[in-house]
Design a protein around this motif. Structure first.
Motif, PDB file in Angstrom:
ATOM      1  N   PRO A 266       0.807  -1.456  -0.198  1.00  0.00           N
ATOM      2  CA  PRO A 266      -0.062   0.376   0.142  1.00  0.00           C
ATOM      3  C   PRO A 266       0.723   0.948   0.046  1.00  0.00           C
ATOM      4  CG  PRO A 266       0.156  -0.981   2.579  1.00  0.00           C
ATOM      5  CD  PRO A 266       0.694  -1.960   1.275  1.00  0.00           C
ATOM      6  N   HIS A 267       2.461   1.421   0.024  1.00  0.00           N
ATOM      7  CA  HIS A 267       2.720   2.152   0.323  1.00  0.00           C
ATOM      8  C   HIS A 267       3.669   2.402  -1.271  1.00  0.00           C
ATOM      9  CE1 HIS A 267       1.896   2.801   5.049  1.00  0.00           C
ATOM     10  NE2 HIS A 267       2.814   1.378   4.254  1.00  0.00           N
ATOM     11  N   VAL A 268       3.636   1.568  -2.321  1.00  0.00           N
ATOM     12  CA  VAL A 268       4.456   1.851  -2.581  1.00  0.00           C
ATOM     13  C   VAL A 268       3.466   1.474  -4.324  1.00  0.00           C
ATOM     14  CG1 VAL A 268       6.314   0.812  -4.563  1.00  0.00           C
ATOM     15  CG2 VAL A 268       5.943   0.316  -2.016  1.00  0.00           C
ATOM     16  N   PHE A 269       3.452   2.587  -5.151  1.00  0.00           N
ATOM     17  CA  PHE A 269       2.911   3.096  -6.657  1.00  0.00           C
ATOM     18  C   PHE A 269       4.091   3.006  -7.175  1.00  0.00           C
ATOM     19  CE2 PHE A 269       1.580   4.338  -3.177  1.00  0.00           C
ATOM     20  CZ  PHE A 269       0.200   4.858  -3.262  1.00  0.00           C
ATOM     21  N   ALA A 270       3.745   2.454  -8.538  1.00  0.00           N
ATOM     22  CA  ALA A 270       4.427   2.646  -9.946  1.00  0.00           C
ATOM     23  C   ALA A 270       3.518   3.116 -11.292  1.00  0.00           C
ATOM     24  CB  ALA A 270       4.236   1.566 -10.721  1.00  0.00           C
ATOM     25  N   ALA A 271       4.924   3.819 -11.975  1.00  0.00           N
ATOM     26  CA  ALA A 271       3.634   4.747 -12.986  1.00  0.00           C
ATOM     27  C   ALA A 271       5.028   4.939 -14.185  1.00  0.00           C
ATOM     28  CB  ALA A 271       3.688   6.392 -12.898  1.00  0.00           C
ATOM     29  N   GLY A 272       3.994   4.969 -15.566  1.00  0.00           N
ATOM     30  CA  GLY A 272       5.072   5.406 -16.730  1.00  0.00           C
ATOM     31  C   GLY A 272       5.177   4.080 -17.619  1.00  0.00           C
ATOM     32  N   ASP A 273       6.192   3.687 -18.208  1.00  0.00           N
ATOM     33  CA  ASP A 273       6.738   3.225 -18.883  1.00  0.00           C
ATOM     34  C   ASP A 273       7.469   1.690 -17.894  1.00  0.00           C
ATOM     35  OD1 ASP A 273       7.013   4.478 -20.728  1.00  0.00           O
ATOM     36  OD2 ASP A 273       9.503   4.175 -21.783  1.00  0.00           O
ATOM     37  N   VAL A 274       7.343   2.061 -17.369  1.00  0.00           N
ATOM     38  CA  VAL A 274       7.616   0.387 -16.598  1.00  0.00           C
ATOM     39  C   VAL A 274       6.221  -0.123 -15.675  1.00  0.00           C
ATOM     40  CG1 VAL A 274       8.123   1.606 -14.084  1.00  0.00           C
ATOM     41  CG2 VAL A 274       9.009  -0.709 -13.998  1.00  0.00           C
ATOM     42  N   ALA A 275       5.190   0.753 -15.773  1.00  0.00           N
ATOM     43  CA  ALA A 275       3.753  -0.008 -15.571  1.00  0.00           C
ATOM     44  C   ALA A 275       3.305  -0.559 -15.475  1.00  0.00           C
ATOM     45  CB  ALA A 275       3.124   1.397 -14.731  1.00  0.00           C
ATOM     46  N   ASN A 276       2.685  -1.671 -15.754  1.00  0.00           N
ATOM     47  CA  ASN A 276       1.762  -3.086 -15.895  1.00  0.00           C
ATOM     48  C   ASN A 276       0.567  -2.303 -15.510  1.00  0.00           C
ATOM     49  OD1 ASN A 276       0.794  -4.738 -17.648  1.00  0.00           O
ATOM     50  ND2 ASN A 276       2.529  -6.427 -17.614  1.00  0.00           N
ATOM     51  N   HIS A 277      -0.478  -2.316 -16.146  1.00  0.00           N
ATOM     52  CA  HIS A 277      -1.652  -1.450 -15.284  1.00  0.00           C
ATOM     53  C   HIS A 277      -2.373  -2.473 -15.654  1.00  0.00           C
ATOM     54  CE1 HIS A 277      -4.948   2.534 -15.544  1.00  0.00           C
ATOM     55  NE2 HIS A 277      -4.596   1.752 -14.793  1.00  0.00           N
ATOM     56  N   ASP A 278      -3.522  -2.421 -14.690  1.00  0.00           N
ATOM     57  CA  ASP A 278      -4.942  -2.642 -14.774  1.00  0.00           C
ATOM     58  C   ASP A 278      -5.995  -2.300 -15.570  1.00  0.00           C
ATOM     59  OD1 ASP A 278      -6.877  -4.365 -14.923  1.00  0.00           O
ATOM     60  OD2 ASP A 278      -7.340  -4.888 -12.622  1.00  0.00           O
ATOM     61  N   HIS A 279      -5.849  -1.849 -16.682  1.00  0.00           N
ATOM     62  CA  HIS A 279      -6.850  -0.774 -16.887  1.00  0.00           C
ATOM     63  C   HIS A 279      -8.436  -1.551 -17.122  1.00  0.00           C
ATOM     64  CE1 HIS A 279      -8.305   2.768 -20.032  1.00  0.00           C
ATOM     65  NE2 HIS A 279      -6.948   2.897 -19.571  1.00  0.00           N
ATOM     66  N   PRO A 280      -8.998  -0.100 -16.185  1.00  0.00           N
ATOM     67  CA  PRO A 280     -10.545   0.229 -15.876  1.00  0.00           C
ATOM     68  C   PRO A 280     -11.877  -0.177 -17.612  1.00  0.00           C
ATOM     69  CG  PRO A 280     -10.009   1.424 -15.226  1.00  0.00           C
ATOM     70  CD  PRO A 280      -9.115   1.091 -15.559  1.00  0.00           C
ATOM     71  N   THR A 281     -10.917   0.193 -18.331  1.00  0.00           N
ATOM     72  CA  THR A 281     -11.756   0.540 -19.926  1.00  0.00           C
ATOM     73  C   THR A 281     -11.880  -0.190 -20.309  1.00  0.00           C
ATOM     74  OG1 THR A 281     -11.932   3.260 -19.259  1.00  0.00           O
ATOM     75  CG2 THR A 281     -12.515   1.801 -21.845  1.00  0.00           C
ATOM     76  N   LEU A 282     -10.273  -0.590 -20.718  1.00  0.00           N
ATOM     77  CA  LEU A 282      -9.620  -1.678 -21.702  1.00  0.00           C
ATOM     78  C   LEU A 282      -9.798  -3.052 -21.267  1.00  0.00           C
ATOM     79  CD1 LEU A 282      -6.728  -0.065 -22.560  1.00  0.00           C
ATOM     80  CD2 LEU A 282      -8.364  -0.105 -24.147  1.00  0.00           C
ATOM     81  N   GLY A 283      -9.935  -3.417 -19.953  1.00  0.00           N
ATOM     82  CA  GLY A 283     -10.507  -4.622 -19.210  1.00  0.00           C
ATOM     83  C   GLY A 283      -9.150  -5.466 -19.649  1.00  0.00           C
ATOM     84  N   THR A 284      -8.057  -4.815 -19.326  1.00  0.00           N
ATOM     85  CA  THR A 284      -6.787  -5.719 -19.209  1.00  0.00           C
ATOM     86  C   THR A 284      -5.577  -4.854 -18.419  1.00  0.00           C
ATOM     87  OG1 THR A 284      -5.511  -7.447 -20.539  1.00  0.00           O
ATOM     88  CG2 THR A 284      -5.968  -5.234 -22.130  1.00  0.00           C
ATOM     89  N   HIS A 285      -4.651  -5.763 -18.208  1.00  0.00           N
ATOM     90  CA  HIS A 285      -3.568  -5.173 -17.968  1.00  0.00           C
ATOM     91  C   HIS A 285      -2.983  -5.195 -19.239  1.00  0.00           C
ATOM     92  CE1 HIS A 285      -3.862  -7.109 -13.954  1.00  0.00           C
ATOM     93  NE2 HIS A 285      -2.944  -6.037 -13.786  1.00  0.00           N
ATOM     94  N   VAL A 286      -2.258  -3.141 -18.965  1.00  0.00           N
ATOM     95  CA  VAL A 286      -1.628  -2.877 -20.789  1.00  0.00           C
ATOM     96  C   VAL A 286      -0.314  -1.836 -19.966  1.00  0.00           C
ATOM     97  CG1 VAL A 286      -3.277  -2.466 -21.967  1.00  0.00           C
ATOM     98  CG2 VAL A 286      -2.489  -0.937 -20.644  1.00  0.00           C
ATOM     99  N   ARG A 287       1.110  -1.859 -20.328  1.00  0.00           N
ATOM    100  CA  ARG A 287       2.011  -1.120 -20.091  1.00  0.00           C
ATOM    101  C   ARG A 287       1.976  -0.577 -21.868  1.00  0.00           C
ATOM    102  NH1 ARG A 287       7.416  -1.207 -20.986  1.00  0.00           N
ATOM    103  NH2 ARG A 287       7.622  -3.162 -22.737  1.00  0.00           N
TER     104      ARG A 287
END
Length: 398
Positions: A266-287
């Motif tokens: 809960p104290h650590v976040f990631a952003a940018g090129d390195v983040a594999n994000h669970d995109h709520p609109t696309l319904g999948t992880h995207v980096r």
């Protein structure tokens, strides 16, 4: 609250800026491995190579901004370890405590051992120093070979041709950008580069690289070797997620984060090129390895660290400028099953929609700068009969 940002790029600088804009008064430390303040990367393969822009213009904030906003910018400093239990970051120069940690470590160019070990003149384009070194080599009559016909390879080819260099591009796939765009649109880019004098060799396999009298000799299976004054290797990047992996954070093609850019810690976040994000609109992880995502990831992560409960829903966006072609793309077209073309691809004035399972998943325009608003509006929407009918104006789909 003490916030540490690891990574000296676009996401990191935008996170720091947003934290101050949102009224955060605690300590902010930005740890960057390069000996430069954070800068934007698009100019590295565009204006900087062409000579139409200079390094200072690429900076996210002027150097004095960091002092004025009490942001402790540590250039040329490497983070070597993270202790999640103690909430400490180990640096090459000591240790940093944190209450919130943002990992914005970006990506690293993939290398070809055959090129690295050849002793030939070889460059990868990722950093400001790389771009300045490459610009020095782009002169009238210079011979440039490029392995890889992705976005960076093609943008380098465009800049090199406009500077008067001869260019040979070697690509293993049947078309440039085929995996991203599909055959029909990828062909537009193949035709574009050939029309501007690029020797574009597709479906080829590079067998080896040698140094002969200071020149790069690139051996191609079943063909004569390509001799160049400089070889640019542009075969993609890999997320710089080793630091996170060593700390025990979940990684899979980048650091896995939820819709809010949070890791399971809960104290650590990631952003940018390195983040594999669970995109709520696309319904999948995207980096996503693009400028727009780095900016908005950084800002969004800052707000979430300060207590926002809004998920990150912005669609991936990128752009390119090559010769007289300008393009903007929004969405994520992987796995599409239908394509709608509006306009004239041969004239390079068109808009394109990628569809999957009766939904619009991506849109792009070529030299139609009024189209990006309607494209943003329609991506993610059902693929109605009107969407599938090129005769219906794009603006009427909003």
């Amino acid at each position: 609250m003490n916030i540490v940002v690891i990574g000296g790029g676009l996401a990191a600088a935008n996170a720091a800026g947003e934290l101050r804009e949102q009224g955060h008064t605690g300590d902010i430390v930005v740890v960057g491995g390069e000996p430069h303040p954070p800068y934007e990367r698009p100019p590295l393969s565009k204006g900087l190579l062409l000579g139409s822009s200079e390094p200072d213009e690429a900076q996210v904030h002027p150097r004095e901004w960091y002092d004025e906003h009490q942001v402790d910018l540590r250039e040329g400093t490497v983070a070597t370890a993270i202790d999640l239990d103690r909430r400490r970051v180990q640096l090459s120069s000591g240790e940093l405590p944190y209450d919130r940690l943002l990992l914005a470590t970006g990506a690293t160019p993939r290398h070809l051992p055959m090129a690295d070990g050849s002793g030939a003149p070889v460059l990868h384009l990722r950093t400001l120093d790389d771009a300045l070194a490459l610009r020095e080599r782009l002169s009238e009559g210079a011979r440039i070979a490029i392995i890889g016909a992705g976005w960076i390879g093609l943008e380098v080819a465009s800049a090199a041709r406009q500077r008067g260099a001869s260019v040979t591009v070697l690509e293993s796939a049947p078309l440039p950008l085929q995996r991203v765009l599909g055959d029909e649109i990828a062909t537009v880019f193949a035709d574009l580069h050939r029309a501007h004098g690029v020797d574009l060799r597709l479906g080829v396999r590079v067998a080896g690289v040698e140094n002969e009298h200071g020149e790069a000799v690139v051996h191609v299976e079943g063909a004569d070797p390509v001799v160049a004054d400089l070889l640019v290797v542009a075969v993609g990047v890999s997320p710089t997620d080793e630091l996170a992996a060593r700390a025990g954070l979940a990684v899979d093609n980048g650091i896995l984060v939820d819709a809010w850019l949070r890791t399971p810690d809960p104290h650590v976040f990631a952003a940018g090129d390195v983040a594999n994000h669970d995109h709520p609109t696309l319904g999948t992880h995207v980096r996503v390895e693009h400028w727009d995502t780095a900016i908005h990831h950084g800002r969004h992560a800052a707000r979430v660290m300060l207590g926002s409960d809004e998920p990150y829903t912005r669609l991936p966006y990128f752009f390119t400028d090559q010769y007289d072609l300008g393009m903007e793309y929004v969405g994520h077209g992987a796995g599409y099953d239908d394509l709608v073309v509006r306009g004239d691809l041969a004239a390079r004035e068109a808009s394109v929609l990628w569809l999957r399972e009766d939904r619009v998943i991506a849109g792009m325009h070529l030299n139609d700068w009024d189209a990006i608003g309607p494209l943003r509006a329609v991506v993610g929407q059902p693929a109605t009969e009107a969407v599938r009918d090129p005769a219906v104006p794009l603006g009427d789909l909003m």
